[in-house]
Motif scaffolding. Structure first.
Motif, PDB file in Angstrom:
ATOM      1  N   GLU A   6       0.815  -1.212   0.000  1.00 61.78           N
ATOM      2  CA  GLU A   6       0.000   0.000   0.000  1.00 61.78           C
ATOM      3  C   GLU A   6       0.852   1.267   0.000  1.00 61.78           C
ATOM      4  O   GLU A   6       0.549   2.226  -0.694  1.00 61.78           O
ATOM      5  CB  GLU A   6      -0.953  -0.003   1.203  1.00 61.78           C
ATOM      6  CG  GLU A   6      -2.040  -1.047   1.099  1.00 61.78           C
ATOM      7  CD  GLU A   6      -1.534  -2.480   1.291  1.00 61.78           C
ATOM      8  OE1 GLU A   6      -0.481  -2.704   1.920  1.00 61.78           O
ATOM      9  OE2 GLU A   6      -2.194  -3.394   0.784  1.00 61.78           O
ATOM     10  N   ASN A  27      -4.792   3.002   5.454  1.00 62.83           N
ATOM     11  CA  ASN A  27      -5.884   2.048   5.387  1.00 62.83           C
ATOM     12  C   ASN A  27      -5.691   1.227   4.111  1.00 62.83           C
ATOM     13  O   ASN A  27      -5.944   1.696   3.004  1.00 62.83           O
ATOM     14  CB  ASN A  27      -7.232   2.779   5.369  1.00 62.83           C
ATOM     15  CG  ASN A  27      -8.400   1.846   5.353  1.00 62.83           C
ATOM     16  OD1 ASN A  27      -8.384   0.823   4.673  1.00 62.83           O
ATOM     17  ND2 ASN A  27      -9.431   2.204   6.090  1.00 62.83           N
ATOM     18  N   ARG A  28      -5.234   0.004   4.263  1.00 67.17           N
ATOM     19  CA  ARG A  28      -4.866  -0.838   3.129  1.00 67.17           C
ATOM     20  C   ARG A  28      -6.021  -1.091   2.167  1.00 67.17           C
ATOM     21  O   ARG A  28      -5.846  -1.078   0.957  1.00 67.17           O
ATOM     22  CB  ARG A  28      -4.327  -2.181   3.629  1.00 67.17           C
ATOM     23  CG  ARG A  28      -3.045  -2.053   4.389  1.00 67.17           C
ATOM     24  CD  ARG A  28      -2.682  -3.381   5.071  1.00 67.17           C
ATOM     25  NE  ARG A  28      -1.544  -3.214   5.935  1.00 67.17           N
ATOM     26  CZ  ARG A  28      -0.300  -3.443   5.562  1.00 67.17           C
ATOM     27  NH1 ARG A  28      -0.045  -3.852   4.334  1.00 67.17           N
ATOM     28  NH2 ARG A  28       0.690  -3.264   6.402  1.00 67.17           N
ATOM     29  N   SER A  29      -7.207  -1.300   2.690  1.00 66.05           N
ATOM     30  CA  SER A  29      -8.321  -1.639   1.801  1.00 66.05           C
ATOM     31  C   SER A  29      -8.693  -0.462   0.899  1.00 66.05           C
ATOM     32  O   SER A  29      -9.020  -0.659  -0.277  1.00 66.05           O
ATOM     33  CB  SER A  29      -9.531  -2.126   2.599  1.00 66.05           C
ATOM     34  OG  SER A  29     -10.027  -1.105   3.422  1.00 66.05           O
ATOM     35  N   GLN A  32      -6.001  -0.307  -1.850  1.00 70.96           N
ATOM     36  CA  GLN A  32      -6.157  -1.384  -2.824  1.00 70.96           C
ATOM     37  C   GLN A  32      -7.341  -1.137  -3.750  1.00 70.96           C
ATOM     38  O   GLN A  32      -7.242  -1.336  -4.958  1.00 70.96           O
ATOM     39  CB  GLN A  32      -6.282  -2.733  -2.104  1.00 70.96           C
ATOM     40  CG  GLN A  32      -4.958  -3.167  -1.507  1.00 70.96           C
ATOM     41  CD  GLN A  32      -5.083  -4.380  -0.610  1.00 70.96           C
ATOM     42  OE1 GLN A  32      -6.148  -4.661  -0.053  1.00 70.96           O
ATOM     43  NE2 GLN A  32      -3.979  -5.100  -0.451  1.00 70.96           N
ATOM     44  N   ARG A  33      -8.472  -0.685  -3.198  1.00 72.36           N
ATOM     45  CA  ARG A  33      -9.638  -0.378  -4.049  1.00 72.36           C
ATOM     46  C   ARG A  33      -9.301   0.742  -5.037  1.00 72.36           C
ATOM     47  O   ARG A  33      -9.647   0.676  -6.211  1.00 72.36           O
ATOM     48  CB  ARG A  33     -10.836   0.032  -3.190  1.00 72.36           C
ATOM     49  CG  ARG A  33     -11.605  -1.116  -2.607  1.00 72.36           C
ATOM     50  CD  ARG A  33     -12.965  -0.700  -2.074  1.00 72.36           C
ATOM     51  NE  ARG A  33     -12.992   0.537  -1.293  1.00 72.36           N
ATOM     52  CZ  ARG A  33     -12.811   0.621   0.026  1.00 72.36           C
ATOM     53  NH1 ARG A  33     -12.581  -0.469   0.735  1.00 72.36           N
ATOM     54  NH2 ARG A  33     -12.871   1.779   0.639  1.00 72.36           N
ATOM     55  N   GLU A  36      -7.050  -0.534  -7.805  1.00 67.03           N
ATOM     56  CA  GLU A  36      -7.776  -1.362  -8.783  1.00 67.03           C
ATOM     57  C   GLU A  36      -8.482  -0.483  -9.808  1.00 67.03           C
ATOM     58  O   GLU A  36      -8.544  -0.811 -10.986  1.00 67.03           O
ATOM     59  CB  GLU A  36      -8.780  -2.266  -8.073  1.00 67.03           C
ATOM     60  CG  GLU A  36      -8.129  -3.407  -7.320  1.00 67.03           C
ATOM     61  CD  GLU A  36      -9.101  -4.149  -6.412  1.00 67.03           C
ATOM     62  OE1 GLU A  36     -10.303  -3.788  -6.375  1.00 67.03           O
ATOM     63  OE2 GLU A  36      -8.646  -5.075  -5.719  1.00 67.03           O
ATOM     64  N   TYR A  48      -7.852   8.203  -2.003  1.00 64.01           N
ATOM     65  CA  TYR A  48      -7.645   7.885  -0.584  1.00 64.01           C
ATOM     66  C   TYR A  48      -8.150   9.030   0.297  1.00 64.01           C
ATOM     67  O   TYR A  48      -8.880   8.817   1.263  1.00 64.01           O
ATOM     68  CB  TYR A  48      -6.151   7.627  -0.310  1.00 64.01           C
ATOM     69  CG  TYR A  48      -5.886   7.133   1.083  1.00 64.01           C
ATOM     70  CD1 TYR A  48      -5.962   5.776   1.364  1.00 64.01           C
ATOM     71  CD2 TYR A  48      -5.590   8.002   2.117  1.00 64.01           C
ATOM     72  CE1 TYR A  48      -5.737   5.302   2.639  1.00 64.01           C
ATOM     73  CE2 TYR A  48      -5.368   7.542   3.403  1.00 64.01           C
ATOM     74  CZ  TYR A  48      -5.440   6.189   3.657  1.00 64.01           C
ATOM     75  OH  TYR A  48      -5.226   5.720   4.927  1.00 64.01           O
TER      76      TYR A  48
END
Length: 165
Positions: A6, A27-29, A32-33, A36, A48
């Protein structure tokens, strides 16, 4: 999807810069979103910031509820005290910036213009007061002589001379 952890997704390609930990927990999620959808590091950062809740603090204590999204973040912004909101800050900084630009233009036309040097010092004092910074220089002639080489350097993409205040 972009490859990497991340922090490397946010940092982008920084081979020439020594890695340091980010000053915030990521916040990794969300990263990642965002990666993508668009792997460009600038897009990841923009997304972010839009998605990650923001908690404003004043004197190390949380102020109000966390904000979500760019608009709410800007509404939550204040500097240097809670009554200095985004709009007020933009107006103040814009006015100072115009005053500085005017003084620099006059000094570039005539380096010995005492009135322009004094105008620059007033703007410099306003900048320091706005930012709650101690005034490092109160001699308008010295300030004017320091500003012009710094402006020239910055205008051509170089660092200002070392020791500039």
């Amino acid at each position: 999807m972009a490859e990497g952890n991340e922090e490397s997704l946010i940092r982008g390609n920084m081979h020439s810069v020594s890695p340091r930990a980010l000053p915030i927990e990521v916040n990794r999620s969300i990263v990642q979103r965002a990666a993508e959808r668009e792997p460009d590091p600038a897009s990841i950062i923009v997304n972010y910031i839009a998605e990650q809740p923001f908690q404003a603090y004043y004197r190390r204590k949380p102020v109000a509820s966390p904000s979500h999204g760019w608009g709410a973040r800007l509404e939550a912004y204040f500097w240097p005290a809670q009554d200095g909101n985004w709009s007020r800050t933009c107006n103040r900084v814009s006015a100072i910036s115009c005053q500085i630009r005017r003084a620099i233009d006059k000094l570039q036309a005539c380096v010995d213009d005492a009135a322009a040097a004094a105008e620059l010092l007033v703007a410099f004092k306003c900048t320091c007061a706005w930012g709650s910074v101690k005034l490092p220089e109160s001699d308008s002639d010295r300030l004017a002589k320091e500003v012009l080489p710094a402006v020239r350097a910055l205008s051509s993409g170089r660092e200002p001379p070392s020791g500039s205040r």
